[in-house]
Motif scaffolding. Structure first.
Motif, PDB file in Angstrom:
ATOM      1  N   ASN A 165     108.279  -7.603  -7.478  1.00  0.00           N
ATOM      2  CA  ASN A 165     108.822  -8.240  -6.289  1.00  0.00           C
ATOM      3  C   ASN A 165     108.515  -7.400  -5.039  1.00  0.00           C
ATOM      4  OD1 ASN A 165     110.344 -10.293  -4.964  1.00  0.00           O
ATOM      5  ND2 ASN A 165     111.982  -8.777  -4.746  1.00  0.00           N
ATOM      6  N   ASN A 169     106.297  -8.491  -1.862  1.00  0.00           N
ATOM      7  CA  ASN A 169     107.042  -8.673  -0.608  1.00  0.00           C
ATOM      8  C   ASN A 169     107.308  -7.330   0.075  1.00  0.00           C
ATOM      9  OD1 ASN A 169     107.704 -11.644  -1.010  1.00  0.00           O
ATOM     10  ND2 ASN A 169     108.525 -10.713  -2.890  1.00  0.00           N
ATOM     11  N   ASN A 194     103.472 -12.097   3.176  1.00  0.00           N
ATOM     12  CA  ASN A 194     104.228 -12.342   4.399  1.00  0.00           C
ATOM     13  C   ASN A 194     104.797 -11.024   4.941  1.00  0.00           C
ATOM     14  OD1 ASN A 194     105.478 -13.736   6.398  1.00  0.00           O
ATOM     15  ND2 ASN A 194     107.253 -14.321   5.143  1.00  0.00           N
ATOM     16  N   SER A 195     103.909 -10.102   5.299  1.00  0.00           N
ATOM     17  CA  SER A 195     104.355  -8.764   5.723  1.00  0.00           C
ATOM     18  C   SER A 195     103.469  -8.263   6.862  1.00  0.00           C
ATOM     19  CB  SER A 195     104.222  -7.763   4.572  1.00  0.00           C
ATOM     20  OG  SER A 195     104.782  -8.272   3.412  1.00  0.00           O
TER      21      SER A 195
END
Ligand code: NAD
Length: 427
Positions: A165, A169, A194-195
Motif C-alpha cells: 500500500n 500510495n 497519485n503522488s
C-alpha cells in the motif's frame, strides 16, 4: 514498461508486485534460489499483509516472474531497480552488495545494444551513486553514461507491515538524476501514481531518504525522553502528546513513547549517516544521542521489572510480541532481542508468543519456551511484558490475565485498556 528488480526482499518484492499491478512487465531477480522458487510458486518469503495475494494475482496474469539469471532479466527489460541490502558494517554502510550488483550489471550492459536505465532504490549514503555505482557501471560495461545507459536514484519510503500500500500510495516520489532521458522515463513510469514527484540530483535524493529516517527516529527518541520524564512526574505522556501533536507544525505521528525503534532501517541508516558525517569531519551530536537514548530504552523495561519484582532469578516472564512492529515477521534490530537477552542473563524463564515472528526468533533464541497463544504464555507467569502492538494483544481483556501467578504487566507499547495491575514503561 519492462522492468527488472534486482534483490527480491521486502523492498524488491513490494516494488516488483507494485509495478506489475500498475500494468508493467516485471522480472524479479534474486541470488537466493530458494526465494526465487517460492516467489514463482506464489509464496511470499516473509509475512507482509496483502503482498502474497497480489503476487499470486500478478503471477496468474503473467505480469511478473522471478529468476536468478541477471543477464536474462536485464536483456529482457528496459529499466533495472537495484534493491539489494545496504547493512551497517564495521566501518559504516556496507556497500559490498551494491558494488557486486553494479559490476554484474556493467558486465551485462556490455552485451546489450539498447539503452538501459539503472535505478538505485536501495538506501545509500550521499555520493554513493556518483562515486561507486557510476564508475563501476562504466568500467565493467566499457560504455559511457548518458549515451548507452541512464542512472537514477529513487529512494523507497515504504513501511514494513503496509509495504504494498505504501509503495502504491507514497507521500512523494523522489527521482534523483542528471540525464533527461532516464528522468523522463521514470516520470512516465510513475505518472499514474497519485503522488507528487520531486526531481533532484543524485546526492540530494540519497540525502532525502536519510533525513526522513533520521527525523522520524529523532521524534521517537524525543517522545521516549519526554515519556521517561513524565513517568517520574506521574503525568500521562500520551495525554501530553495528544495535545502537543494537534499543533500542525509538530503532528501527532511518531510521538508514542515506548521501548524505542528497531527494524532494518532506522538504526542502520542513522548509524550510516553518523559515520558519513564524521568522515566529513562533522560530529553529529544530536543524531548520536538519538541512537544512545534508543539503545537504553528497551533495557529500562527490564530495570522497571526488577524494581517491581525484586530478584529476577527463576522468575517466569511472559513476553508478548517479538517483531519490531506489528504486521511483520521482521525481528531485525527489534527491541525484543535486547530484552529477552537481558532477561535470560538475569536468570529468568521466558515464555514468548508472537503471531508471526516466532520462527525467526527461534533461530536466535532456541532455548526459550514458545507458546501457541497469549494465554499459554501468561499461564503461571510472574510477570508479562508487552513488546509489540499487535491487534491480537489489543483485544486482551482483564480476565485473560487471571491465569498469571502474579499480576504484573508492563507495556513497552501502549495496547491494553482496562487491565488491572498494568503499567507502561513511560506511563
Ligand atoms: P532484504 O534483505 O529483505 O532483501 C534484499 C534481497 O536482495 C535479498 O532477497 C537478497 O537475497 C537479495 N540479494 C542480495 N544480493 C543480491 C545480488 N547480488 N543479486 C540479486 N539479489 C541479491 O532487504 P530490504 O529490506 O528489501 O532492503 C533493501 C534496501 O532497501 C536496503 O538498502 C534498505 O535500507 C532499503 N529500504 C528498506 C526498507 C524496509 O522497510 N525494509 C524500506 C525502505 C528502504
Amino acid at each position: 514498461m519492462k522492468i527488472s528488480v534486482i534483490g527480491s526482499g521486502f523492498v524488491g518484492l513490494s516494488t516488483g508486485v507494485g509495478f506489475a499491478k500498475k500494468e508493467n512487465d516485471v522480472i524479479l531477480v534474486d541470488n537466493d534460489r530458494e526465494k526465487v522458487n517460492k516467489i514463482n510458486d506464489g509464496v511470499c518469503p516473509f509475512y507482509e499483509p496483502e503482498l502474497e495475494d497480489e503476487l499470486v494475482e500478478q503471477l496468474y496474469l503473467g505480469k511478473i516472474k522471478a529468476t536468478d539469471d541477471l543477464q536474462y532479466a536485464v536483456l529482457n527489460s528496459d529499466i533495472s531497480f537495484i534493491c539489494v541490502p545496504t547493512p551497517f558494517g564495521k566501518k559504516g554502510i556496507d556497500l559490498s552488495y551494491i558494488e557486486k550488483v553494479s559490476k554484474d550489471l556493467g558486465m551485462v550492459l556490455k552485451d546489450k545494444n539498447a539503452y538501459h536505465i539503472v535505478v538505485v532504490k536501495s538506501t545509500v549514503v550521499p555520493e554513493t551513486t556518483e562515486r561507486i555505482v557510476l564508475p563501476l557501471l562504466e568500467r565493467f560495461s566499457g560504455k559511457s553514461f548518458g549515451n548507452y545507459f541512464g542512472l537514477c536514484v529513487n529512494p523507497e519510503f515504504l513501511r514494513e507491515g503496509s509495504a504494498l500500500n505504501d509503495f502504491l500510495n507514497p507521500d512523494r516520489i523522489v527521482i534523483g538524476g542528471i540525464d533527461e532521458k532516464s528522468i523522463d522515463a521514470l516520470k512516465r513510469l510513475y505518472k499514474n501514481f497519485n503522488s507528487p514527484i520531486i526531481v533532484t540530483d543524485w546526492r540530494t535524493a540519497e540525502m532525502i531518504k536519510y533525513v526522513s529516517n533520521a527525523f522520524l527516529a529523532t521524534k521517537i527518541s524525543f517522545a521516549n525522553e519526554i515519556g521517561n520524564i513524565c513517568k517520574k512526574l506521574d503525568i500521562d505522556t500520551y495525554e501530553v502528546m495528544d495535545a502537543v501533536g494537534l499543533d500542525h507544525r509538530i503532528c501527532r505521528e511518531f510521538l508514542n513513547a515506548g521501548i524505542g525503534f528497531g527494524g532494518s532501517c532506522f538504526p542502520k541508516d542513522l548509524s550510516a549517516l553518523i559515520v558519513k558525517s564524521e568522515s566529513l569531519r562533522y560530529e553529529p551530536k544530536l543524531l548520536k544521542e538519538v541512537l544512545e537514548i534508543n539503545k537504553k530504552q528497551p533495557l529500562r523495561m527490564v530495570e522497571l521489572l526488577k524494581e517491581r519484582l525484586g530478584d529476577l532469578k527463576d522468575k517466569t516472564v511472559a513476553v508478548l510480541g517479538l517483531s519490531f512492529k506489528p504486521n511483520t515477521s521482521d525481528i531485525r534490530d527489534a527491541p525484543s532481542l535486547k530484552i529477552v537477552d537481558s532477561l535470560l542473563k538475569r536468570g529468568c524463564k521466558v515464555k514468548a508468543y508472537d503471531p508471526k515472528a516466532m520462527d525467526d526468533f527461534k533461530k536466535m533464541f532456541p532455548n526459550i519456551t514458545y507458546c501457541r497463544n497469549p494465554r499459554d504464555a501468561l499461564n503461571g507467569s510472574d510477570a508479562c511484558l508487552i513488546l509489540t502492538e499487535w491487534d491480537e494483544f489489543k483485544s486482551l481483556r482483564d480476565t485473560d490475565f487471571g491465569v498469571m501467578k502474579n499480576r504484573l504487566i508492563i507495556e513497552g507499547r501502549r495496547v491494553l485498556k482496562g487491565v488491572k495491575g498494568c503499567e507502561g514503561i513511560c506511563w
